[in-house]
Enzyme design. Structure first.
Site, PDB file in Angstrom:
ATOM      1  N   ARG A 172       0.837  -1.221   0.000  1.00  0.00           N
ATOM      2  CA  ARG A 172       0.000   0.000   0.000  1.00  0.00           C
ATOM      3  C   ARG A 172       0.866   1.263   0.000  1.00  0.00           C
ATOM      4  O   ARG A 172       0.474   2.293  -0.548  1.00  0.00           O
ATOM      5  CB  ARG A 172      -0.972  -0.005   1.178  1.00  0.00           C
ATOM      6  CG  ARG A 172      -0.285   0.070   2.519  1.00  0.00           C
ATOM      7  CD  ARG A 172      -1.292   0.036   3.654  1.00  0.00           C
ATOM      8  NE  ARG A 172      -0.614  -0.273   4.889  1.00  0.00           N
ATOM      9  CZ  ARG A 172      -0.745   0.442   6.003  1.00  0.00           C
ATOM     10  NH1 ARG A 172      -1.518   1.501   6.031  1.00  0.00           N
ATOM     11  NH2 ARG A 172      -0.114   0.085   7.092  1.00  0.00           N
TER      12      ARG A 172
ATOM     13  N   GLU B 190     -18.701   5.388   0.399  1.00  0.00           N
ATOM     14  CA  GLU B 190     -18.008   4.644  -0.657  1.00  0.00           C
ATOM     15  C   GLU B 190     -18.800   4.604  -1.962  1.00  0.00           C
ATOM     16  O   GLU B 190     -18.225   4.683  -3.055  1.00  0.00           O
ATOM     17  CB  GLU B 190     -17.710   3.208  -0.187  1.00  0.00           C
ATOM     18  CG  GLU B 190     -16.717   3.121   0.973  1.00  0.00           C
ATOM     19  CD  GLU B 190     -17.334   3.472   2.335  1.00  0.00           C
ATOM     20  OE1 GLU B 190     -18.576   3.584   2.433  1.00  0.00           O
ATOM     21  OE2 GLU B 190     -16.574   3.637   3.304  1.00  0.00           O
TER      22      GLU B 190
ATOM     23  N   PHE C   6     -14.708  -2.719   1.656  1.00  0.00           N
ATOM     24  CA  PHE C   6     -15.736  -1.700   1.421  1.00  0.00           C
ATOM     25  C   PHE C   6     -16.015  -1.478  -0.070  1.00  0.00           C
ATOM     26  O   PHE C   6     -16.991  -0.797  -0.414  1.00  0.00           O
ATOM     27  CB  PHE C   6     -15.369  -0.390   2.113  1.00  0.00           C
ATOM     28  CG  PHE C   6     -15.145  -0.551   3.598  1.00  0.00           C
ATOM     29  CD1 PHE C   6     -16.032  -1.298   4.356  1.00  0.00           C
ATOM     30  CD2 PHE C   6     -14.048   0.015   4.221  1.00  0.00           C
ATOM     31  CE1 PHE C   6     -15.824  -1.474   5.720  1.00  0.00           C
ATOM     32  CE2 PHE C   6     -13.831  -0.159   5.590  1.00  0.00           C
ATOM     33  CZ  PHE C   6     -14.722  -0.902   6.335  1.00  0.00           C
TER      34      PHE C   6
ATOM     35  N   HIS D  94      -5.625  -3.281   2.016  1.00  0.00           N
ATOM     36  CA  HIS D  94      -5.981  -4.063   3.207  1.00  0.00           C
ATOM     37  C   HIS D  94      -6.781  -5.310   2.838  1.00  0.00           C
ATOM     38  O   HIS D  94      -7.689  -5.718   3.552  1.00  0.00           O
ATOM     39  CB  HIS D  94      -6.758  -3.209   4.215  1.00  0.00           C
ATOM     40  CG  HIS D  94      -5.946  -2.080   4.795  1.00  0.00           C
ATOM     41  ND1 HIS D  94      -5.425  -1.074   4.018  1.00  0.00           N
ATOM     42  CD2 HIS D  94      -5.569  -1.811   6.076  1.00  0.00           C
ATOM     43  CE1 HIS D  94      -4.760  -0.235   4.792  1.00  0.00           C
ATOM     44  NE2 HIS D  94      -4.819  -0.655   6.030  1.00  0.00           N
TER      45      HIS D  94
ATOM     46  N   ASP E 123      -7.847  -5.754  13.023  1.00  0.00           N
ATOM     47  CA  ASP E 123      -9.197  -5.180  12.881  1.00  0.00           C
ATOM     48  C   ASP E 123     -10.272  -6.268  12.750  1.00  0.00           C
ATOM     49  O   ASP E 123     -11.453  -6.016  12.972  1.00  0.00           O
ATOM     50  CB  ASP E 123      -9.271  -4.231  11.682  1.00  0.00           C
ATOM     51  CG  ASP E 123      -8.794  -2.828  12.038  1.00  0.00           C
ATOM     52  OD1 ASP E 123      -8.562  -2.573  13.236  1.00  0.00           O
ATOM     53  OD2 ASP E 123      -8.643  -1.996  11.124  1.00  0.00           O
TER      54      ASP E 123
ATOM     55  N   ARG F  73      -1.866  -4.867   3.005  1.00  0.00           N
ATOM     56  CA  ARG F  73      -1.560  -3.846   3.997  1.00  0.00           C
ATOM     57  C   ARG F  73      -0.131  -3.947   4.536  1.00  0.00           C
ATOM     58  O   ARG F  73       0.567  -2.947   4.665  1.00  0.00           O
ATOM     59  CB  ARG F  73      -2.539  -4.006   5.168  1.00  0.00           C
ATOM     60  CG  ARG F  73      -2.142  -3.208   6.387  1.00  0.00           C
ATOM     61  CD  ARG F  73      -2.947  -3.593   7.631  1.00  0.00           C
ATOM     62  NE  ARG F  73      -2.332  -2.954   8.787  1.00  0.00           N
ATOM     63  CZ  ARG F  73      -2.120  -3.566   9.950  1.00  0.00           C
ATOM     64  NH1 ARG F  73      -2.485  -4.813  10.116  1.00  0.00           N
ATOM     65  NH2 ARG F  73      -1.556  -2.924  10.948  1.00  0.00           N
TER      66      ARG F  73
END
Lengths: 308, 271
Positions: free
Chosen positions: A8, A56, A81, A106, A114, A164
């Site tokens: 990333r 989004e 997302f 990610h 997370d 990530r």
């Protein structure tokens, strides 16, 4: 010591580099710019960066609109997302073959702490099924630069699946041609087809297998769609034992794509290694990888069990 | 253009809508008939366009966010000369340029494909941002339905349009009060649309009669410095055909041959 860098981070740098060369490049984010690293671009080209806020669906269609107005938008958030804006990606972008690039970070279970709500294990399946969508997943920081450039040069929608964590940077510079897989290691007994940060895990597995006189090829399928069916067919025929490895559900990902190519054509042992139809969970990335049986040792055990 | 002439065009557009729907034996009558004047005002008076060169760079853009009103869109584009009117007969048929919902890759003059409600406005925000970034003075017009305002992303889009101060964006809301399952107020009450839009930072102009082209044009000419403009047009669903007016049942229905003949007769008597 191996050089490590997060894909990333390379993504953000690649956007900034490309942005300096081509003023048609614009970037959108939905309040995750410092995580997706589009902030690297935003810091240099603030007037070409659009934050959609935590929205989004709107971001994706704003990107569609910017492409209608002649720009080359890169829209980013977490891969999970992208699913929230799926119908916008379908009808807003792909249906009209708009020139929008989705740089989704990610991805996969190595997002780690997370937890399962944030770990996309289905994005490749979702994107692969959309007509006209190109799906790319670079294996390291260097390849990310080449993938981002290729995405910008390609006319039409592109999905970039980006990890990530800091991951190994390979020294060897391979060409990046969309739809053309790269052979990272040649072999005659087993063909590993893989992508993203699992390339590095498969290389470790292949090295260990060599000590047991098993010669394993590792092929980096950086383009999941269109799939390099030529190399898949050739290595399946050559090795007779195909193993797909992905940080993604075994449903709808690379494993299914490779199976589609080989079914009814090439007789071989076939193993799909990936997330077994369940969600991810919190944990240190290395612990989560072990829980989902994606470490080199676990890959080797699976492979050997099929060769008894 | 003189208002008598515009009226004649509107009658012809309505007739073509009805014949398209009857030919296809499917499609959306009510919400097509309710926005005829909105489209005619834009395409015959307001927009900077060149039908012979639909992709001209400095053109104004139009997005039909309520894509199911495609028959009205096609009737106006055909009237304006984007394609031959014979194409009307192919509406909703295999390989037609006139798909059930507008397709930018198939139909000349269609800037953006639509059909899935709620998306057109967000795309319009992106186009407007793009024009501003490119230094073009092109304007972007988006037409939404009122039922469509129930989509959450519409409000994301209004928030963004206002945040970015897009005064090169005008949204026309076809406020006919009905949607496929019934009146807006019964299906999902929209409350005070004008107050909501004002609170979202838009310059709102309310029109008591969205079928009055003169007032539409005055509203389109109003300045809205630094803000997106919304024209909230009170309209009549099924406008111009007595048995379709304000009838929920005519949302997604096509007239039979007999009904079409009756409707066309009515239109011509009124003209």
């Amino acid at each position: 010591m191996k050089k490590m860098k997060a894909i990333r981070i390379a993504y953000g740098e690649a956007l900034a580099k490309l942005g300096a060369e081509n003023e048609k490049i614009v970037v959108l984010d939905s309040d995750l710019a410092h995580a997706t690293m589009t902030s690297t671009f935003a810091d240099i080209f603030p007037h070409r960066f659009f934050n959609a806020g935590i929205a989004e669906a709107n971001m994706v269609d704003m990107a569609a609109g910017l492409s209608v107005a002649g720009f080359i938008p890169f829209a980013s958030t977490f891969a999970v997302f992208a699913g929230r804006a799926y119908e916008q990606i379908r009808n807003g972008i792909c249906y009209s073959k708009l020139n929008v690039k989705l740089g989704m970070t990610h991805a996969g279970v190595t997002l780690g702490e997370d937890g399962g709500t944030h770990q996309a294990i289905e994005d490749v399946a979702l994107m692969r099924v959309l007509p006209g969508m190109t799906v790319l997943s670079p294996c390291d920081a260097n390849e990310t630069f080449r993938a981002v450039r290729a995405a910008a040069e390609l006319q039409g929608p592109v999905y970039l699946r980006l990890a990530r964590l800091p991951s190994e940077v390979f020294e060897e510079e391979m060409p990046f041609v969309v739809g053309k897989a790269n052979i990272f290691r040649d072999g005659a007994d087993i063909a590993f087809f893989t992508y993203g940060i699992m390339v590095s895990e498969c290389l470790k597995a292949a090295q260990a297998l060599e000590e047991q006189d098993i010669s394993a090829a590792v092929i980096n399928i950086h383009t999941l769609k269109p799939l390099d069916s030529e190399i898949v067919t050739r290595y399946a025929a050559k090795c007779g034992h195909v193993v797909t490895v992905e940080e993604h559900s075994v449903i709808g990902g690379l494993g299914d794509a490779v199976a589609d190519v080989l079914a009814g054509k090439v007789p071989c042992i076939f193993q799909k290694i990936g997330v077994q139809d369940r969600f991810g969970q919190s944990g240190k990335p290395e612990d989560v990888l072990r829980e989902y049986e994606l470490t080199p040792g676990q890959i080797i055990a699976r492979v050997l069990s099929a060769r008894k | 253009m003189a208002s008598a002439e515009l009226k004649t065009i509107c009658t012809r557009v309505r007739r073509n809508i009805l014949e398209m729907l009857t030919g296809a034996a499917s499609g959306h009558a009510g919400g097509s008939l309710s926005m005829v004047e909105i489209l005619v005002a834009l395409y015959f008076c307001k927009m900077r366009i060149d039908p012979r060169n639909p992709q001209k760079e400095d053109r104004d853009y139009f997005i039909l966010s309520k894509g199911h009103a495609a028959p009205a869109y096609y009737a106006v584009l055909g009237e304006r000369g984007y394609f031959r009117k014979e194409e009307f007969r192919s509406f909703r048929q295999l390989h037609s340029i006139l798909q059930g919902h507008p397709d930018s890759r198939k139909c000349p003059g269609v800037d953006v494909s639509t059909g899935s409600l709620g998306q057109g406005l967000s795309i319009g925000v992106g186009v407007a941002l793009g024009h501003r970034l490119a230094g073009r003075d092109s304007h972007v017009y988006v037409a939404c339905g009122d039922g469509e305002l129930q989509e959450g992303m519409i409000w994301e889009a209004f928030m963004a349009a206002s945040h970015y101060g897009l005064d090169n964006l005008t949204v026309l809301i076809d406020n006919n009060g009905l949607q496929i399952d019934g009146p807006n107020d019964e299906v999902m009450c929209l409350g005070d649309i004008e107050a909501k839009l004002t609170a979202f930072g838009c310059r709102v102009i309310r029109l008591a009669d969205g079928h009055d082209i003169d007032s539409l044009l005055r509203a389109l000419d109003e300045p809205s410095a630094g803000k997106p403009k919304v024209i909230l047009c009170r309209t009549v669903k099924g406008k111009g055909v007595s048995f379709m007016e304000n009838q929920v049942g005519w949302h997604g229905k096509a007239p039979t041959r007999d009904e079409c003949e009756l409707a066309v007769q009515e239109l011509e008597e009124l003209a």
